[in-house]
Scaffold this motif. Structure first.
Motif, short mmCIF file in Angstrom:
data_model
loop_
_atom_site.label_atom_id
_atom_site.label_comp_id
_atom_site.label_asym_id
_atom_site.label_seq_id
_atom_site.Cartn_x
_atom_site.Cartn_y
_atom_site.Cartn_z
N ARG A 1 47.08 -75.68 12.61
CA ARG A 1 47.83 -76.63 11.80
C ARG A 1 49.14 -77.05 12.47
O ARG A 1 49.93 -77.75 11.87
N SER B 1 47.30 -81.77 16.05
CA SER B 1 46.26 -82.62 15.47
C SER B 1 45.29 -83.03 16.57
O SER B 1 45.20 -84.18 16.95
N HIS C 1 41.77 -85.31 14.33
CA HIS C 1 41.72 -84.79 12.96
C HIS C 1 43.15 -84.54 12.47
O HIS C 1 43.92 -83.83 13.13
N GLU C 2 43.50 -85.11 11.33
CA GLU C 2 44.85 -84.98 10.79
C GLU C 2 44.79 -84.38 9.39
O GLU C 2 43.86 -84.66 8.62
N HIS C 3 45.78 -83.54 9.07
CA HIS C 3 45.73 -82.74 7.86
C HIS C 3 47.04 -82.80 7.08
O HIS C 3 48.10 -83.06 7.64
N GLU D 1 42.01 -83.83 4.80
CA GLU D 1 41.78 -84.03 6.23
C GLU D 1 41.14 -85.40 6.43
O GLU D 1 40.30 -85.83 5.63
N ASN E 1 41.12 -89.75 12.60
CA ASN E 1 41.82 -90.95 13.07
C ASN E 1 41.23 -91.35 14.42
O ASN E 1 41.56 -90.76 15.45
N HIS F 1 47.05 -96.55 14.58
CA HIS F 1 46.63 -95.50 13.67
C HIS F 1 45.66 -96.05 12.63
O HIS F 1 45.78 -97.19 12.19
N ASP G 1 50.43 -82.79 9.45
CA ASP G 1 50.45 -83.09 10.88
C ASP G 1 51.28 -84.34 11.18
O ASP G 1 52.03 -84.38 12.15
N HIS G 2 51.09 -85.38 10.36
CA HIS G 2 51.78 -86.66 10.56
C HIS G 2 52.34 -87.12 9.22
O HIS G 2 51.73 -87.95 8.52
N CYS H 1 52.28 -90.63 7.92
CA CYS H 1 50.96 -91.20 7.61
C CYS H 1 50.37 -90.56 6.37
O CYS H 1 49.82 -91.24 5.50
N CYS I 1 54.03 -95.62 10.18
CA CYS I 1 52.90 -94.97 10.86
C CYS I 1 52.09 -96.06 11.58
O CYS I 1 51.03 -96.47 11.12
#
Length: 466
Positions: A211, A214, A218-220, A381, A384, A391, A435-436, A439, A465
C-alpha cells in the motif's frame, strides 16, 4: 420506349418506333460511314467541358490505386494466413477445453430477462448445478466429497436474525435453484475471448499489493489493520455502479484477509462487489470472491472459475449483478460481509447479508492462511490504464470524494475483526491510506452508531488528477 441523352449540349431523342427499313439501312452502312460517324462523335465529345476527361483520368487513377491497395491487403492477408489460422485454431481449442472444464451438467437452467434499476437485463445464464458436482470438487483433495455442514459462527453474530434477501437481478423475478443445487453463472465463449489470454481468464493481473506504492496501474484507497493475528473480519459496504471507461479496467470495493510477505508467497481471501467489463461483459456491480496463495500468479481465481471455493447456498449466484444500488443524494443500499476461520476444521467461511452462508475456502488451499491472517484491509481498488496518456476517469465507489459524506460518498461501516477466541471485536489502530489522494481519497472515523468506519472514493481524472 424512349431514351434520351446529352450530346454536344443538345437533347436528343431516340424513338424505338423507327421504321424497320431505317434499321436495315444502318446495319448495312459501309465501314467508311461508321468511321466517319465515329470521327464526328469524337469531335462532338471534344466540345464538352474539360472537366469530363479530367474526371475520367481521376477515375482511372483512383481505380488503379484501389487495385494496388486491394492487392496489398490481399498480400498481407496471404502472409497472415501462413500463421494466424493455426494460432486461432489453438486458441479456440483452448477456449472449448476451458468451457468444458468450467461447465458442469446443470439440473436445469434459465435465462434472466428482468431488470429493476437498469434499462436492460444483465443477460446472465444461470445453471442450477448439483452441489457435489460444482467446480470445487474437481480438486484432487475434494474429489468424492460433499459440502460441509455450517460451522459455529463467531461470538457476537446472532444467527436467529437470518433473513434471506433477494438482492441479485437473476432472483428478483422469483427464479431460485432447488435445494441440493447451487446457482452458477455460466461461462460463455465471449467471456473467455475478452480475457488477455485463455490461461489468465478469471484471474487478476500479477502484481504486488503493497500500500506504499501503486505498481502496475492498480490504485487503492483502503483502511487496514496489521500487527496481530486475525481470524476473520466483518463490514458493511454500500453498493454503487461506478463508471469504468474501458474493458481493461475495473472498479471494486472489497475486504482482503491477508497473510504472507507480499512477495510470491502472498495468501489472500477477498470478497465484495466489482464492476469489470472484461470479466462480465457489462457495467453492473457484481458480488464476487477471490483467492490466491502466490500473489495472483498461478493459483486462485474469481468466483467459481476454478476448483477452490465450495458453495453451500442455493439462492446466491457468485458473480451475479447486485440490485438495488445506492444513488447520489438518494437511498443508500449496503451489503454485509463476514469472513471467518472455523475453529473446528480450519476452513474460511463467507457470510453475506443477514446471516446467510455462501460457502467456504478449504484450509488446504493456503500456506500462511492455514493458521491465521496477519493483515485485514477494507476499501476500493481501480485499474488505471492511462487511456490517451492521462489518468483514467474510471470511478472508485460513488465517483465522489470522501469529504462529501453520507449519501454522496462510498463508505465502509461497522468494521470488526475476529480474534483467537472466535469473537467479533472492534478494530483497534485502524489506518487509512490512498495511493493517489487527488484521484481517490479516504477519511476515517468512529462513532457509537457506525463504530469504525470510513468514506472513500473519487472520480479519477480531474483538475487535480491530470
Amino acid at each position: 420506349m424512349v431514351f434520351m441523352c446529352w450530346s454536344s449540349n443538345r437533347l436528343c431523342y431516340f424513338d424505338d418506333r423507327r421504321r424497320q427499313h431505317q434499321r436495315n439501312q444502318q446495319r448495312h452502312s459501309t465501314e467508311e460511314t461508321r468511321q466517319e460517324n465515329f470521327t464526328t462523335m469524337a469531335s462532338s465529345w471534344s466540345k464538352i467541358s474539360p472537366i469530363i476527361p479530367f474526371c475520367l483520368l481521376a477515375s482511372c487513377f483512383f481505380f488503379n490505386m484501389s487495385a494496388v491497395h486491394a492487392s496489398k491487403i490481399s498480400d498481407r492477408r496471404a502472409v497472415n494466413q501462413t500463421f494466424h489460422p493455426e494460432q486461432e485454431l489453438k486458441k479456440l481449442k483452448n477456449i472449448k477445453a476451458r468451457l468444458r472444464k468450467s461447465t458442469n451438467l446443470p439440473s436445469r437452467h434459465f435465462r434472466h430477462n428482468f431488470t429493476l434499476t437498469s434499462p436492460s437485463p444483465d443477460g446472465d445464464l444461470i445453471d442450477c448445478v448439483l452441489s457435489h458436482q460444482q467446480p470445487a470438487f474437481d480438486h484432487p483433495l475434494l474429489k468424492g466429497q460433499k459440502p460441509l455442514d455450517p460451522p459455529e459462527r463467531p461470538k457476537g453474530v446472532n444467527p436467529t436474525s437470518m433473513i434471506h434477501e433477494d438482492f441479485q437481478l437473476w432472483s428478483l423475478s422469483g427464479n431460485i435453484c432447488p435445494d441440493g443445487t447451487i446457482p452458477i453463472r455460466r461461462t460463455r465463449e465471449q467471456d473467455v475471448l475478452r480475457a488477455s489470454s485463455v490461461r489468465r481468464y478469471g484471474r487478476k493481473s500479477t502484481r504486488h499489493v503493497r500500500r506504499d506504492s501503486s505498481s502496475n496501474g492498480h490504485e487503492h484507497a483502503v483502511g487496514y489493520v496489521s500487527g496481530d493475528q486475525y481470524y476473520g473480519a466483518k463490514a458493511s459496504i454500500n453498493v454503487w455502479a461506478p463508471k469504468v471507461v474501458n474493458q481493461y479496467e475495473f472498479s471494486l470495493s472489497q475486504m482482503w484477509v491477508i497473510s504472507g510477505s507480499f512477495g510470491d508467497d502472498l495468501n489472500t481471501i477477498e470478497a465484495g462487489w466489482q464492476v469489470s467489463p472484461e470479466l462480465y461483459g457489462d457495467n453492473y456491480p457484481r458480488f464476487f470472491t477471490y483467492w490466491t496463495t502466490d500473489a495472483y500468479q498461478a493459483t486462485g481465481c474469481y468466483n467459481l472459475l476454478c476448483s477452490g471455493f465450495v458453495q453451500t447456498n442455493s439462492r446466491i449466484a457468485i458473480g451475479a449483478a447486485i440490485s438495488p444500488t445506492s444513488g447520489y443524494n438518494g437511498g443508500q443500499f449496503d451489503i454485509s460481509l463476514l469472513i471467518w476461520k472455523d475453529p473446528k476444521h480450519g476452513n474460511w467461511w463467507l457470510e453475506f447479508g443477514n446471516g446467510v452462508l455462501v460457502g467456504y475456502w478449504p484450509s488446504f488451499l493456503f500456506t500462511h492462511l492455514q493458521n491465521h491472517a496477519s493483515m485485514v484491509q477494507f476499501g476500493g481498488e481501480v485499474v488505471n490504464s492511462r487511456p490517451s496518456g492521462s489518468h483514467t476517469a474510471t470511478q472508485m465507489g460513488s465517483g465522489h470524494f470522501a469529504g462529501e459524506g453520507f449519501g454522496k460518498a462510498s463508505y465502509f461501516r461497522n468494521l470488526q475483526v475476529v480474534d483467537w477466541d472466535n469473537s467479533l471485536i472492534p478494530l483497534s489502530n485502524l489506518k487509512v491510506l490512498a495511493d493517489h489522494p487527488n484521484c481517490y481519497d479516504i477519511q476515517g472515523g468512529i462513532n457509537n452508531f457506525w463504530g469504525n468506519y470510513f468514506y472513500y472514493g473519487g472520480p479519477g481524472r480531474n483538475v487535480r488528477c491530470p
